[in-house]
Scaffold this active site. Structure first.
Site, PDB file in Angstrom:
ATOM      1  N   THR A 148       0.867  -1.181   0.000  1.00 31.68           N
ATOM      2  CA  THR A 148       0.000   0.000   0.000  1.00 31.68           C
ATOM      3  C   THR A 148       0.911   1.241   0.000  1.00 31.68           C
ATOM      4  O   THR A 148       1.796   1.352   0.851  1.00 31.68           O
ATOM      5  CB  THR A 148      -0.923  -0.034   1.244  1.00 31.68           C
ATOM      6  OG1 THR A 148      -1.620  -1.279   1.222  1.00 31.68           O
ATOM      7  CG2 THR A 148      -1.918   1.115   1.234  1.00 31.68           C
ATOM      8  N   GLU A 353      -3.110  -8.059   6.017  1.00 27.04           N
ATOM      9  CA  GLU A 353      -2.557  -8.143   7.387  1.00 27.04           C
ATOM     10  C   GLU A 353      -2.852  -9.492   8.032  1.00 27.04           C
ATOM     11  O   GLU A 353      -3.108  -9.595   9.226  1.00 27.04           O
ATOM     12  CB  GLU A 353      -3.051  -6.975   8.256  1.00 27.04           C
ATOM     13  CG  GLU A 353      -2.521  -5.655   7.717  1.00 27.04           C
ATOM     14  CD  GLU A 353      -2.563  -4.528   8.705  1.00 27.04           C
ATOM     15  OE1 GLU A 353      -2.470  -4.761   9.919  1.00 27.04           O
ATOM     16  OE2 GLU A 353      -2.673  -3.383   8.242  1.00 27.04           O
ATOM     17  N   SER A 356      -7.870 -14.824   7.120  1.00 27.26           N
ATOM     18  CA  SER A 356      -8.701 -15.387   8.206  1.00 27.26           C
ATOM     19  C   SER A 356      -8.082 -16.677   8.731  1.00 27.26           C
ATOM     20  O   SER A 356      -8.111 -16.951   9.935  1.00 27.26           O
ATOM     21  CB  SER A 356     -10.118 -15.663   7.693  1.00 27.26           C
ATOM     22  OG  SER A 356     -10.799 -14.453   7.507  1.00 27.26           O
TER      23      SER A 356
HETATM   24  C1  LIG Z   1      -4.974  -4.573  -1.220  1.00 22.57           C
HETATM   25  C2  LIG Z   1      -3.820  -5.186  -0.483  1.00 22.57           C
HETATM   26  C3  LIG Z   1      -2.976  -4.354   0.245  1.00 22.57           C
HETATM   27  C4  LIG Z   1      -1.878  -4.927   0.911  1.00 22.57           C
HETATM   28  N1  LIG Z   1      -1.003  -4.089   1.564  1.00 22.57           N
HETATM   29  C5  LIG Z   1       0.137  -4.606   2.092  1.00 22.57           C
HETATM   30  C6  LIG Z   1       1.128  -3.743   2.656  1.00 22.57           C
HETATM   31  O1  LIG Z   1       0.955  -2.513   2.710  1.00 22.57           O
HETATM   32  N2  LIG Z   1       2.277  -4.309   3.119  1.00 22.57           N
HETATM   33  C7  LIG Z   1       2.504  -5.648   3.088  1.00 22.57           C
HETATM   34  O2  LIG Z   1       3.568  -6.078   3.521  1.00 22.57           O
HETATM   35  N3  LIG Z   1       1.575  -6.509   2.549  1.00 22.57           N
HETATM   36  C8  LIG Z   1       0.406  -6.001   2.050  1.00 22.57           C
HETATM   37  N4  LIG Z   1      -0.534  -6.845   1.501  1.00 22.57           N
HETATM   38  C9  LIG Z   1      -0.263  -8.278   1.445  1.00 22.57           C
HETATM   39  C10 LIG Z   1      -1.156  -9.127   2.362  1.00 22.57           C
HETATM   40  O3  LIG Z   1      -0.814  -8.927   3.692  1.00 22.57           O
HETATM   41  C11 LIG Z   1      -1.040 -10.576   1.884  1.00 22.57           C
HETATM   42  O4  LIG Z   1      -1.734 -10.662   0.663  1.00 22.57           O
HETATM   43  C12 LIG Z   1      -1.601 -11.561   2.891  1.00 22.57           C
HETATM   44  O5  LIG Z   1      -0.796 -11.620   4.031  1.00 22.57           O
HETATM   45  C13 LIG Z   1      -1.752 -12.974   2.311  1.00 22.57           C
HETATM   46  O6  LIG Z   1      -0.583 -13.378   1.669  1.00 22.57           O
HETATM   47  P1  LIG Z   1      -0.653 -14.008   0.189  1.00 22.57           P
HETATM   48  O7  LIG Z   1      -1.477 -13.070  -0.627  1.00 22.57           O
HETATM   49  O8  LIG Z   1       0.722 -14.283  -0.273  1.00 22.57           O
HETATM   50  O9  LIG Z   1      -1.457 -15.357   0.359  1.00 22.57           O
HETATM   51  P2  LIG Z   1      -0.843 -16.778   0.738  1.00 22.57           P
HETATM   52  O10 LIG Z   1      -0.009 -16.661   1.951  1.00 22.57           O
HETATM   53  O11 LIG Z   1      -0.214 -17.369  -0.478  1.00 22.57           O
HETATM   54  O12 LIG Z   1      -2.157 -17.587   1.107  1.00 22.57           O
HETATM   55  C14 LIG Z   1      -2.987 -18.202   0.117  1.00 22.57           C
HETATM   56  C15 LIG Z   1      -4.081 -18.980   0.849  1.00 22.57           C
HETATM   57  O13 LIG Z   1      -3.474 -20.024   1.651  1.00 22.57           O
HETATM   58  C16 LIG Z   1      -3.877 -19.883   3.005  1.00 22.57           C
HETATM   59  N5  LIG Z   1      -2.787 -20.305   3.885  1.00 22.57           N
HETATM   60  C17 LIG Z   1      -1.482 -19.934   3.860  1.00 22.57           C
HETATM   61  N6  LIG Z   1      -0.802 -20.543   4.830  1.00 22.57           N
HETATM   62  C18 LIG Z   1      -1.691 -21.309   5.516  1.00 22.57           C
HETATM   63  C19 LIG Z   1      -1.612 -22.180   6.640  1.00 22.57           C
HETATM   64  N7  LIG Z   1      -0.458 -22.378   7.294  1.00 22.57           N
HETATM   65  N8  LIG Z   1      -2.747 -22.809   7.051  1.00 22.57           N
HETATM   66  C20 LIG Z   1      -3.931 -22.602   6.419  1.00 22.57           C
HETATM   67  N9  LIG Z   1      -4.066 -21.803   5.348  1.00 22.57           N
HETATM   68  C21 LIG Z   1      -2.959 -21.160   4.901  1.00 22.57           C
HETATM   69  C22 LIG Z   1      -4.205 -18.405   3.173  1.00 22.57           C
HETATM   70  O14 LIG Z   1      -5.075 -18.186   4.289  1.00 22.57           O
HETATM   71  C23 LIG Z   1      -4.872 -18.109   1.835  1.00 22.57           C
HETATM   72  O15 LIG Z   1      -6.207 -18.524   1.869  1.00 22.57           O
HETATM   73  C24 LIG Z   1      -1.655  -6.312   0.864  1.00 22.57           C
HETATM   74  C25 LIG Z   1      -2.545  -7.135   0.145  1.00 22.57           C
HETATM   75  C26 LIG Z   1      -3.601  -6.595  -0.522  1.00 22.57           C
HETATM   76  C27 LIG Z   1      -4.517  -7.493  -1.313  1.00 22.57           C
END
Ligand SMILES: Cc1cc2nc3c(=O)[nH]c(=O)nc-3n(C[C@H](O)[C@H](O)[C@H](O)COP(=O)(O)OP(=O)(O)OC[C@H]3O[C@@H](n4cnc5c(N)ncnc54)[C@H](O)[C@@H]3O)c2cc1C
Length: 370
Positions: A148, A353, A356
């Site tokens: 962001t 952040e 769920s």
């Molecule tokens: C609009 C937006 C703004 C954002 N802003 C920021 C920011 O300012 N700074 C920053 O650093 N990040 C930011 N993010 C990133 C955000 O925090 C991540 O997208 C989020 O933490 C999920 O990571 P991922 O997208 O890589 O999903 P993944 O980690 O790849 O997860 C994919 C799926 O697998 C599930 N999963 C993963 N591990 C497990 C587990 N151990 N057990 C069960 N389920 C699991 C997840 O719940 C999810 O359903 C932003 C994201 C968005 C969409």
């Protein structure tokens, strides 16, 4: 009083243009400058550093009222206050606080916070972005994704690997200013919702930052980031709560105006029970969110309750905004009414952040401690 002031601000400065910004994915910097004038970009920053010096209670109240109108502005406000500014406030040296907080608290500068990478979201410990010591400087190489304000941010807090992979003490936090050679923005994401909140990649190519830009000691970054997220999750719960309230406000009004079968649709139990469920869940989400805020104000551990508030409020937000579209029928599926935007914006709350699923892992870990 804060609620009233922020509501008036949102109605005057955000509501008239929010769909335009949403369509064009424009990040309205001028709105943030105005929020800065109101003290809303440094709500938790003490007055000695130019902030409003208020508590989490006022902070939650302000984000709820902004998000009740537009989730994008609520998200950007939350990221600026809780993540970038919050990290410097909690872990910066006195010199860093004096240098950055007054500019961030007034929104003269916009803040970004980079933890996530393309390959590591939930599993941020495996980050690949590295920082290597070179004399009195550090050289950062790698990229951060989904950030962001990754392009418009004037200053970013960046988490980078300085030790071994999977070593929680192998990550360090750095303050990097825009314009530092080797630091640039990459791809801007084209998103489902939260479209007026800018989300981009941040790229580091031999980016040299001085030792004085390290926060705390090298190796403390991961622990700091988890603490920052504990507080940040209260702001995402507030964001979710605001969107859910906006969806309920719109649904109550529409259901009393829209007539079918010769009467307002609110007369139908099928519709009024939806409103009852939405209102009840929102009330419960509000109590949890304010409980987390209260614990934070009293300096107690919020890890469990902030994860609960974030998890519950964000799922309530998705359910409430989905039901809102249903209550609006076909009109809810158009951009002429606000509920399709609440519906699109709501989903971010269950992802950003910490998803769920990750919140449930945090809650379970805390519950199982006893
Ligand atoms: C609009 C937006 C703004 C954002 N802003 C920021 C920011 O300012 N700074 C920053 O650093 N990040 C930011 N993010 C990133 C955000 O925090 C991540 O997208 C989020 O933490 C999920 O990571 P991922 O997208 O890589 O999903 P993944 O980690 O790849 O997860 C994919 C799926 O697998 C599930 N999963 C993963 N591990 C497990 C587990 N151990 N057990 C069960 N389920 C699991 C997840 O719940 C999810 O359903 C932003 C994201 C968005 C969409």
């Amino acid at each position: 009083m804060i609620s009233q002031t922020v509501r008036e601000f949102a109605n005057k400065h955000i509501r008239p243009k929010m769909m335009e910004w949403d369509e064009s994915q424009e990040f309205p910097v001028e709105v943030f400058k105005k929020l800065g004038e109101l003290g809303l970009m440094g709500v938790l920053v003490p007055a000695e550093y130019g902030g409003a010096g208020l508590t989490y209670t006022e902070y939650v109240t302000a984000i709820v009222e902004i998000s009740r109108v537009c989730g994008s502005i609520g998200l950007s406000m939350a990221a600026h206050n809780s993540l970038c500014t919050g990290h410097i406030l909690q872990f910066g040296t006195e010199a860093q606080k004096k240098k950055y907080l007054p500019k961030l608290a007034t929104a003269e500068w916009i803040g970004a916070w980079g933890l996530t990478e393309a390959g590591t979201g939930s599993d941020s410990m495996r980050m690949r972005c590295v920082a290597k010591k070179d004399g009195n400087d550090w050289i950062i190489n790698g990229a951060k994704n989904w950030i962001t304000h990754g392009k418009s941010g004037d200053v970013a807090v960046v988490l980078a690997r300085t030790g071994e992979l999977l070593d929680s003490k192998g990550i360090t936090s750095f303050i990097v200013e825009r314009g530092t050679p080797g630091f640039k923005a990459g791809k801007k994401e084209n998103k489902l919702g939260m479209r007026a909140s800018e989300t981009t990649e941040m790229i580091f190519e031999d980016c040299r930052v001085p030792d004085e830009n390290v926060m705390g000691k090298p190796g403390e970054g991961f622990k700091q980031a988890m603490k920052v997220l504990d507080g940040g999750r209260i702001s995402i719960a507030s964001l979710a709560l605001g969107i859910a309230k906006g969806a309920l406000d719109a649904s109550v009004k529409y259901s009393k105006e829209r007539e079918q079968f010769g009467q307002p649709i609110s007369n139908f139990q099928g519709i009024s029970f939806k409103l009852a469920d939405m209102a009840t869940e929102i009330e419960a989400a509000e109590l949890l969110t304010f409980e987390a805020a209260d614990l934070k104000n009293r300096g107690q551990s919020v890890t469990k309750v902030s994860a609960m508030a974030k998890y519950f409020a964000s799922e309530v937000c998705v359910r409430a905004s989905t039901e809102a579209v249903q209550i609006f029928g076909g009109y809810g599926y158009t951009k002429d009414f606000p509920v399709e935007k609440f519906f699109r914006d709501s989903k971010l709350c269950t992802i950003g952040e910490g998803t769920s699923e990750i919140q449930k892992m945090v809650i379970a870990r805390e519950v199982l401690k006893n």
